[in-house]
Design a protein around this motif. Structure first.
Motif, PDB file in Angstrom:
ATOM      1  N   TYR A  41       0.272 -13.340   1.751  1.00 39.47           N
ATOM      2  CA  TYR A  41       1.041 -12.183   2.198  1.00 39.47           C
ATOM      3  C   TYR A  41       2.431 -12.627   2.644  1.00 39.47           C
ATOM      4  N   PRO A  42       3.430 -11.792   2.431  1.00 37.31           N
ATOM      5  CA  PRO A  42       4.768 -12.117   2.937  1.00 37.31           C
ATOM      6  C   PRO A  42       4.737 -12.277   4.453  1.00 37.31           C
ATOM      7  N   ARG A  43       5.560 -13.162   4.956  1.00 34.68           N
ATOM      8  CA  ARG A  43       5.612 -13.395   6.400  1.00 34.68           C
ATOM      9  C   ARG A  43       6.537 -12.438   7.121  1.00 34.68           C
ATOM     10  N   SER A  44       7.475 -11.849   6.388  1.00 35.50           N
ATOM     11  CA  SER A  44       8.440 -10.985   7.060  1.00 35.50           C
ATOM     12  C   SER A  44       8.358  -9.551   6.550  1.00 35.50           C
ATOM     13  N   ARG A  45       8.651  -8.651   7.433  1.00 39.16           N
ATOM     14  CA  ARG A  45       8.676  -7.228   7.105  1.00 39.16           C
ATOM     15  C   ARG A  45       9.726  -6.954   6.032  1.00 39.16           C
ATOM     16  N   ASP A  46      10.805  -7.720   6.067  1.00 35.53           N
ATOM     17  CA  ASP A  46      11.889  -7.556   5.104  1.00 35.53           C
ATOM     18  C   ASP A  46      11.392  -7.681   3.666  1.00 35.53           C
ATOM     19  N   ILE A  47      10.488  -8.598   3.412  1.00 34.22           N
ATOM     20  CA  ILE A  47       9.969  -8.795   2.057  1.00 34.22           C
ATOM     21  C   ILE A  47       9.128  -7.590   1.634  1.00 34.22           C
ATOM     22  N   TYR A  48       8.323  -7.064   2.553  1.00 36.92           N
ATOM     23  CA  TYR A  48       7.559  -5.849   2.235  1.00 36.92           C
ATOM     24  C   TYR A  48       8.509  -4.711   1.868  1.00 36.92           C
ATOM     25  N   GLU A  49       9.602  -4.587   2.602  1.00 38.25           N
ATOM     26  CA  GLU A  49      10.569  -3.523   2.325  1.00 38.25           C
ATOM     27  C   GLU A  49      11.239  -3.719   0.967  1.00 38.25           C
ATOM     28  N   LYS A  50      11.560  -4.960   0.622  1.00 44.65           N
ATOM     29  CA  LYS A  50      12.160  -5.238  -0.684  1.00 44.65           C
ATOM     30  C   LYS A  50      11.178  -4.937  -1.812  1.00 44.65           C
ATOM     31  N   LEU A  51       9.915  -5.289  -1.611  1.00 44.51           N
ATOM     32  CA  LEU A  51       8.895  -4.984  -2.613  1.00 44.51           C
ATOM     33  C   LEU A  51       8.719  -3.478  -2.768  1.00 44.51           C
ATOM     34  N   ALA A  52       8.711  -2.766  -1.667  1.00 45.49           N
ATOM     35  CA  ALA A  52       8.567  -1.306  -1.714  1.00 45.49           C
ATOM     36  C   ALA A  52       9.724  -0.676  -2.484  1.00 45.49           C
ATOM     37  N   ARG A  53      10.938  -1.159  -2.244  1.00 45.81           N
ATOM     38  CA  ARG A  53      12.104  -0.635  -2.976  1.00 45.81           C
ATOM     39  C   ARG A  53      12.017  -0.990  -4.466  1.00 45.81           C
ATOM     40  N   LEU A  54      11.638  -2.217  -4.756  1.00 45.40           N
ATOM     41  CA  LEU A  54      11.526  -2.667  -6.140  1.00 45.40           C
ATOM     42  C   LEU A  54      10.551  -1.803  -6.921  1.00 45.40           C
ATOM     43  N   TYR A  55       9.412  -1.514  -6.314  1.00 42.43           N
ATOM     44  CA  TYR A  55       8.357  -0.779  -7.006  1.00 42.43           C
ATOM     45  C   TYR A  55       8.347   0.714  -6.687  1.00 42.43           C
ATOM     46  N   ASP A  56       9.328   1.154  -5.906  1.00 43.65           N
ATOM     47  CA  ASP A  56       9.471   2.570  -5.581  1.00 43.65           C
ATOM     48  C   ASP A  56       8.196   3.151  -4.966  1.00 43.65           C
ATOM     49  N   VAL A  57       7.694   2.449  -3.955  1.00 42.47           N
ATOM     50  CA  VAL A  57       6.515   2.909  -3.219  1.00 42.47           C
ATOM     51  C   VAL A  57       6.826   2.922  -1.731  1.00 42.47           C
ATOM     52  N   ASP A  58       6.013   3.637  -0.990  1.00 42.05           N
ATOM     53  CA  ASP A  58       6.121   3.629   0.464  1.00 42.05           C
ATOM     54  C   ASP A  58       5.667   2.258   0.965  1.00 42.05           C
ATOM     55  N   TYR A  63       0.973  -2.295   2.980  1.00 41.11           N
ATOM     56  CA  TYR A  63       0.363  -2.857   4.181  1.00 41.11           C
ATOM     57  C   TYR A  63      -1.152  -2.693   4.226  1.00 41.11           C
ATOM     58  N   VAL A  64      -1.668  -1.610   3.681  1.00 38.98           N
ATOM     59  CA  VAL A  64      -3.106  -1.336   3.799  1.00 38.98           C
ATOM     60  C   VAL A  64      -3.854  -1.902   2.602  1.00 38.98           C
ATOM     61  N   ASN A  65      -5.082  -2.357   2.828  1.00 38.83           N
ATOM     62  CA  ASN A  65      -5.893  -2.926   1.767  1.00 38.83           C
ATOM     63  C   ASN A  65      -6.823  -1.893   1.145  1.00 38.83           C
ATOM     64  N   GLU A  66      -6.383  -0.696   1.100  1.00 36.72           N
ATOM     65  CA  GLU A  66      -7.121   0.381   0.458  1.00 36.72           C
ATOM     66  C   GLU A  66      -6.173   1.074  -0.485  1.00 36.72           C
ATOM     67  N   ASP A  67      -6.717   1.844  -1.381  1.00 35.67           N
ATOM     68  CA  ASP A  67      -5.867   2.571  -2.311  1.00 35.67           C
ATOM     69  C   ASP A  67      -5.775   4.036  -1.928  1.00 35.67           C
ATOM     70  N   THR A  68      -6.002   4.340  -0.648  1.00 41.78           N
ATOM     71  CA  THR A  68      -5.981   5.715  -0.202  1.00 41.78           C
ATOM     72  C   THR A  68      -4.581   6.187   0.149  1.00 41.78           C
ATOM     73  N   ALA A  69      -3.721   5.281   0.512  1.00 40.89           N
ATOM     74  CA  ALA A  69      -2.341   5.650   0.858  1.00 40.89           C
ATOM     75  C   ALA A  69      -1.593   5.987  -0.427  1.00 40.89           C
ATOM     76  N   SER A  70      -0.679   6.908  -0.331  1.00 43.42           N
ATOM     77  CA  SER A  70       0.104   7.306  -1.487  1.00 43.42           C
ATOM     78  C   SER A  70       1.084   6.201  -1.862  1.00 43.42           C
ATOM     79  N   PRO A  71       1.135   5.830  -3.157  1.00 36.39           N
ATOM     80  CA  PRO A  71       2.072   4.782  -3.550  1.00 36.39           C
ATOM     81  C   PRO A  71       3.511   5.251  -3.631  1.00 36.39           C
ATOM     82  N   VAL A  72       3.727   6.539  -3.619  1.00 37.90           N
ATOM     83  CA  VAL A  72       5.079   7.083  -3.780  1.00 37.90           C
ATOM     84  C   VAL A  72       5.742   7.293  -2.438  1.00 37.90           C
ATOM     85  N   GLU A  73       7.049   6.989  -2.383  1.00 33.52           N
ATOM     86  CA  GLU A  73       7.806   7.196  -1.151  1.00 33.52           C
ATOM     87  C   GLU A  73       7.980   8.656  -0.885  1.00 33.52           C
TER      88      GLU A  73
END
Length: 73
Positions: A41-58, A63-73
């Protein structure tokens, strides 16, 4: 679905290589591959944010290990 599975699925849906993804988030190919293959897992929140922007997801979808959260922002 865990983090590594989500990254792999999202990357393939966007039609980019692991190198392109790594470059987009400012990490080495080795580090990005470890996210997809080794369950790391990324160590910094910044990397999660960059991944979310790259893949256009929230960011919470990553962050969650389930597929229940919506992938769209």
């Amino acid at each position: 679905m865990d983090f590594s599975e989500k990254l792999l699925r999202l990357r393939k849906q966007h039609g980019i290589t692991q190198q392109e993804a790594a470059d987009s988030i400012g990490r080495s190919l080795r580090t990005y591959v470890s996210y997809e293959r080794d369950g790391r897992y990324p160590r910094s929140r910044d990397i999660y944010e960059k991944l979310a922007r790259l893949y256009d997801v929230d960011v919470n979808y990553l962050y969650v290990n389930e597929d229940t959260a919506s992938p769209v922002e």
